[in-house]
Design a protein around this motif. Structure first.
Motif, PDB file in Angstrom:
ATOM      1  N   GLY A   1       0.803  -1.221   0.000  1.00  0.00           N
ATOM      2  CA  GLY A   1       0.000   0.000   0.000  1.00  0.00           C
ATOM      3  C   GLY A   1       0.832   1.264   0.000  1.00  0.00           C
ATOM      4  O   GLY A   1       0.285   2.364   0.061  1.00  0.00           O
ATOM      5  N   GLY A   2       2.168   1.132  -0.079  1.00  0.00           N
ATOM      6  CA  GLY A   2       3.047   2.298  -0.111  1.00  0.00           C
ATOM      7  C   GLY A   2       2.867   3.085  -1.403  1.00  0.00           C
ATOM      8  O   GLY A   2       2.470   2.545  -2.423  1.00  0.00           O
ATOM      9  N   THR A   3       3.168   4.369  -1.330  1.00  0.00           N
ATOM     10  CA  THR A   3       2.970   5.275  -2.461  1.00  0.00           C
ATOM     11  C   THR A   3       4.294   5.854  -2.935  1.00  0.00           C
ATOM     12  O   THR A   3       5.147   6.222  -2.124  1.00  0.00           O
ATOM     13  CB  THR A   3       2.033   6.434  -2.067  1.00  0.00           C
ATOM     14  OG1 THR A   3       0.780   5.891  -1.663  1.00  0.00           O
ATOM     15  CG2 THR A   3       1.808   7.394  -3.218  1.00  0.00           C
TER      16      THR A   3
ATOM     17  N   THR B   1       0.570   0.083  -9.116  1.00  0.00           N
ATOM     18  CA  THR B   1      -0.739   0.427  -9.658  1.00  0.00           C
ATOM     19  C   THR B   1      -0.862   1.948  -9.655  1.00  0.00           C
ATOM     20  O   THR B   1      -0.676   2.591  -8.612  1.00  0.00           O
ATOM     21  CB  THR B   1      -1.867  -0.179  -8.791  1.00  0.00           C
ATOM     22  OG1 THR B   1      -1.711  -1.597  -8.787  1.00  0.00           O
ATOM     23  CG2 THR B   1      -3.233   0.189  -9.337  1.00  0.00           C
ATOM     24  N   GLU B   2      -1.169   2.512 -10.802  1.00  0.00           N
ATOM     25  CA  GLU B   2      -1.307   3.969 -10.909  1.00  0.00           C
ATOM     26  C   GLU B   2      -2.539   4.434 -10.140  1.00  0.00           C
ATOM     27  O   GLU B   2      -3.624   3.878 -10.291  1.00  0.00           O
ATOM     28  CB  GLU B   2      -1.422   4.383 -12.378  1.00  0.00           C
ATOM     29  CG  GLU B   2      -1.460   5.879 -12.577  1.00  0.00           C
ATOM     30  CD  GLU B   2      -1.406   6.311 -14.024  1.00  0.00           C
ATOM     31  OE1 GLU B   2      -1.854   7.434 -14.308  1.00  0.00           O
ATOM     32  OE2 GLU B   2      -0.916   5.533 -14.881  1.00  0.00           O
ATOM     33  N   VAL B   3      -2.340   5.493  -9.334  1.00  0.00           N
ATOM     34  CA  VAL B   3      -3.446   6.061  -8.561  1.00  0.00           C
ATOM     35  C   VAL B   3      -3.654   7.545  -8.851  1.00  0.00           C
ATOM     36  O   VAL B   3      -4.590   8.152  -8.332  1.00  0.00           O
ATOM     37  CB  VAL B   3      -3.267   5.831  -7.042  1.00  0.00           C
ATOM     38  CG1 VAL B   3      -3.330   4.341  -6.714  1.00  0.00           C
ATOM     39  CG2 VAL B   3      -1.975   6.452  -6.535  1.00  0.00           C
TER      40      VAL B   3
ATOM     41  N   ALA C   1       5.262  15.558 -16.575  1.00  0.00           N
ATOM     42  CA  ALA C   1       4.224  14.695 -16.012  1.00  0.00           C
ATOM     43  C   ALA C   1       4.682  14.205 -14.652  1.00  0.00           C
ATOM     44  O   ALA C   1       5.878  14.167 -14.346  1.00  0.00           O
ATOM     45  CB  ALA C   1       3.930  13.503 -16.920  1.00  0.00           C
ATOM     46  N   ALA C   2       3.712  13.835 -13.846  1.00  0.00           N
ATOM     47  CA  ALA C   2       3.973  13.175 -12.573  1.00  0.00           C
ATOM     48  C   ALA C   2       2.962  12.042 -12.462  1.00  0.00           C
ATOM     49  O   ALA C   2       1.796  12.203 -12.845  1.00  0.00           O
ATOM     50  CB  ALA C   2       3.829  14.139 -11.409  1.00  0.00           C
ATOM     51  N   ILE C   3       3.431  10.912 -11.995  1.00  0.00           N
ATOM     52  CA  ILE C   3       2.569   9.756 -11.811  1.00  0.00           C
ATOM     53  C   ILE C   3       2.716   9.279 -10.372  1.00  0.00           C
ATOM     54  O   ILE C   3       3.829   9.147  -9.861  1.00  0.00           O
ATOM     55  CB  ILE C   3       2.924   8.619 -12.788  1.00  0.00           C
ATOM     56  CG1 ILE C   3       2.718   9.083 -14.239  1.00  0.00           C
ATOM     57  CG2 ILE C   3       2.093   7.362 -12.500  1.00  0.00           C
ATOM     58  CD1 ILE C   3       3.125   8.055 -15.282  1.00  0.00           C
ATOM     59  N   ALA C   4       1.578   9.050  -9.723  1.00  0.00           N
ATOM     60  CA  ALA C   4       1.563   8.476  -8.377  1.00  0.00           C
ATOM     61  C   ALA C   4       1.128   7.029  -8.508  1.00  0.00           C
ATOM     62  O   ALA C   4       0.189   6.717  -9.233  1.00  0.00           O
ATOM     63  CB  ALA C   4       0.599   9.237  -7.482  1.00  0.00           C
TER      64      ALA C   4
END
Length: 184
Positions: free
Chosen positions: A116-118, A157-159, A176-179
């Motif tokens: 569950g880490g981001t 998994t992209e959020v 761009a930034a992807i979380a």
């Protein structure tokens, strides 16, 4: 050279805040540079520390934020146990890496993140993976969907996603930034 949060686009700060502030557990700012985003996250209550390869950046970060921890180091030799990190910020930290190395780096970082880490990754965008001249050394642009595919292949998994085309008459490169999160 020594950036500050007030010189960071407000949309970027909001994106970082949304995905990394309030994470229960340690957050790493990998490639922290002068520590401005580490300080920003700390101000939002994150248990954050910074790591950078450049001694001058680490020295500046320590002087600017004496209450925070900054270490000289590399994401290639991260001293973190598996599944021990709640969040990571890689703000333009992968742009100088050879694209062939990026999948292995992402896999190593994935192992360090808790379930569950981001992780939030910022990068320059283009229609294809291609090098360009940068202040420090060669950097690479990525198509956002292509970078997202690299993250997915590494087990993320992209959020969330933020894309900003050049909006200042050429003053800033498309970005761009992807979380992403690890699976629980």
């Amino acid at each position: 050279m020594f950036a500050s949060p007030d010189k960071t686009h407000p949309d970027d700060l909001d994106f970082i805040k949304h995905h990394l502030a309030g994470r229960p557990g340690p957050v790493l700012d990998l490639g922290c540079g002068p520590g401005h985003l580490t300080g920003y996250l700390h101000g939002l209550g994150a248990d954050v520390s910074g790591i950078d390869l450049v001694p001058e950046f680490v020295a500046h970060a320590r002087a600017a934020h004496p209450d925070l921890r900054f270490d000289l180091g590399s994401m290639d030799h991260l001293e973190a146990a598996d599944a021990s990190i709640a969040g990571m910020l890689l703000w333009y930290s992968l742009i100088h890496r050879d694209p062939e190395d990026v999948p292995a780096v992402l896999a190593r970082l994935r192992r360090a993140l808790m379930p569950g880490g981001t992780m939030v990754v910022g990068f320059f965008t283009g229609e294809r993976v291609e090098p360009f001249e940068h202040k420090v050394t060669t950097a690479y642009r990525y198509p956002p969907d292509g970078f997202a595919a690299l993250l997915a292949a590494a087990g993320f998994t992209e959020v969330g996603r933020l894309e900003r085309p050049d909006g200042d008459g050429g003053a800033h490169r498309p970005h761009a930034a992807i979380a992403v999160q690890t699976t629980r």
